[in-house]
Scaffold this motif. Sequence first.
Motif, PDB file in Angstrom:
ATOM      1  N   ARG A 178     -90.414 -16.673-105.303  1.00  0.00           N
ATOM      2  CA  ARG A 178     -89.036 -16.226-105.175  1.00  0.00           C
ATOM      3  C   ARG A 178     -88.898 -14.807-104.595  1.00  0.00           C
ATOM      4  O   ARG A 178     -88.371 -13.891-105.230  1.00  0.00           O
ATOM      5  CB  ARG A 178     -88.347 -16.334-106.529  1.00  0.00           C
ATOM      6  N   ASP A 229     -86.785 -14.001-102.566  1.00  0.00           N
ATOM      7  CA  ASP A 229     -85.351 -13.745-102.425  1.00  0.00           C
ATOM      8  C   ASP A 229     -84.810 -12.880-103.563  1.00  0.00           C
ATOM      9  O   ASP A 229     -83.678 -12.389-103.490  1.00  0.00           O
ATOM     10  CB  ASP A 229     -84.583 -15.070-102.369  1.00  0.00           C
ATOM     11  N   LEU A 230     -85.614 -12.666-104.610  1.00  0.00           N
ATOM     12  CA  LEU A 230     -85.186 -11.872-105.763  1.00  0.00           C
ATOM     13  C   LEU A 230     -85.594 -10.404-105.671  1.00  0.00           C
ATOM     14  O   LEU A 230     -85.359  -9.636-106.593  1.00  0.00           O
ATOM     15  CB  LEU A 230     -85.757 -12.481-107.052  1.00  0.00           C
ATOM     16  N   SER A 253     -79.434 -20.383-105.967  1.00  0.00           N
ATOM     17  CA  SER A 253     -79.464 -19.259-105.034  1.00  0.00           C
ATOM     18  C   SER A 253     -79.299 -19.800-103.616  1.00  0.00           C
ATOM     19  O   SER A 253     -79.657 -20.948-103.330  1.00  0.00           O
ATOM     20  CB  SER A 253     -80.789 -18.494-105.134  1.00  0.00           C
ATOM     21  N   ALA A 255     -82.865 -14.010 -98.774  1.00  0.00           N
ATOM     22  CA  ALA A 255     -81.553 -14.566 -99.145  1.00  0.00           C
ATOM     23  C   ALA A 255     -80.415 -13.722 -98.584  1.00  0.00           C
ATOM     24  O   ALA A 255     -79.339 -13.669 -99.162  1.00  0.00           O
ATOM     25  CB  ALA A 255     -81.432 -14.659-100.663  1.00  0.00           C
TER      26      ALA A 255
END
Length: 510
Positions: A41, A43-44, A273, A307
């Motif tokens: 992840r 995107d975090l 997300s 993201a």
Amino acid sequence: MSQRYIKKILDARVYDVAIETPLTEARNLSKRFGNTILLKREDLQPVFSFKIRGAYNRMAQLSDEQQAKGVICASAGNHAQGVALAAKMLGIKATIVMPQTTPEIKVKSVRDHGAKVVLRGDAFDEAAAHAAGLVEKHGLTYIPPYDDPDVIAGQGTVAMELMWQFTQPLHAVFIPVGGGGLIAGMAAYIKYLRPQIKVIGVEPEDSNCLQAALAAGERVTLDEVGIFADGVAVKQIGEYPWEICKDAVDEVITVSTDEICAAVKDVFDDTRSIAEPAGALSVAAIKKYIEREQLQGENLAGVLSGANMNFDRLRYISERTEIGERREAILAVTIPERPGAFKTFIAALHKRSITEFNYRYSDSEDARIFVGVHVASGGLGRDELVQELRETGYSVIDLTDSDLAKQHIRYMVGGHAPTISNEKVFQFEFPERPGALLKFLMSLGTRWNITMFHYRNHGAAYSRVLMGAQVADKDVAAFQAMLDKVGFRYQNVTDNDAYWLFLGAGNGEN
């Protein structure tokens, strides 16, 4: 080559600003495809992408003199935000040169981190050239987005985390590829530690610089790249990444725009997300790989690399998702122009749902309809549907793979123009910024009559226009010379089937 990067990855300074991102199972996808699918992840991260790792590690190596003078980069996306935040954390002045086409959300994010933003040019090359000039003028240090050993090492920490987070057997890791910094760093570490794991790069079909390089055995430069997954729209793999990738990457899988859109939805369904197009590449490739290899019961990991999605793009993505999942067929069907013909056509679909229906009266004999029909997941029913309709007596053309039909024609179905002669049709890409459309129209001059025009803004850096103009055959060369002078990318699509079926001028006589 790969081994010398291991110490650099282990020593990389990233955690002053980056976080160790979780590795989570995508339960819906795992259940649907019969394999354990894991998502790394990235995107975090604080800037919603992995780019902060490489940028910070590179800048942490600067001398006191270099830090005092400041840093600069050219970027329209995640690298810009990574450099801006890294500079803020290290107390370094940062200048970010961005094309004027950069969405405001990204410009604002960079400024919010305290960096100076310079908007220059319509494309990355112009921004990069201006940044190079500022390096010479002010003695700034340029921070590359991918073609640098320290940047590569910073990105390699993604693999370091992945290897200690998941110690069970792992069949393959899927990694998005732009300039190659992420896949180079990860491949170096994975192949050193667990060489049996496959490292698979993922690129859009129209931005496949690593795939082309592997096929040629050397770095190649693509003539042009697609604009949808802008985070990986790179014409040539980086020099440093190539030295690793040519030996450490097992293969590259390419995916279509529709498959990327479907993957964005898959990510949302499993994580809630919203991945940017480049961020969802690995999921699109995992699905494709499982189907190709008929894989069952394996562990597969993919990197959700970013993201930073412009919200306006979601409309476009949602429209293409069903086709990306191969659950919708787009067809041009000719039916008789008489009462009851539509009801008869519906019966021929055998209770399949219609997702879209466009029609405009054309002549008294035949009616051409633009129709979307729901088919079995995976597209298994698409050929069957076309065959059934043809056996019933309908003339059918499958437009599901026609970008022109999906991008423009479906919104323009309004009938032919029998009084117009010599219509030539072109599709353009032009930079999306205030005044760009007006500039485009003004640049066309007054010699030729515009007969058709369709434009939609999808919230991307570039937009597409479909335009028709009355141009005699003998004047086509002069018309295209004018277009070349205007300077926007274009292609002549006058012979496209979808255009002739629904919009063709002169009833097909040009």
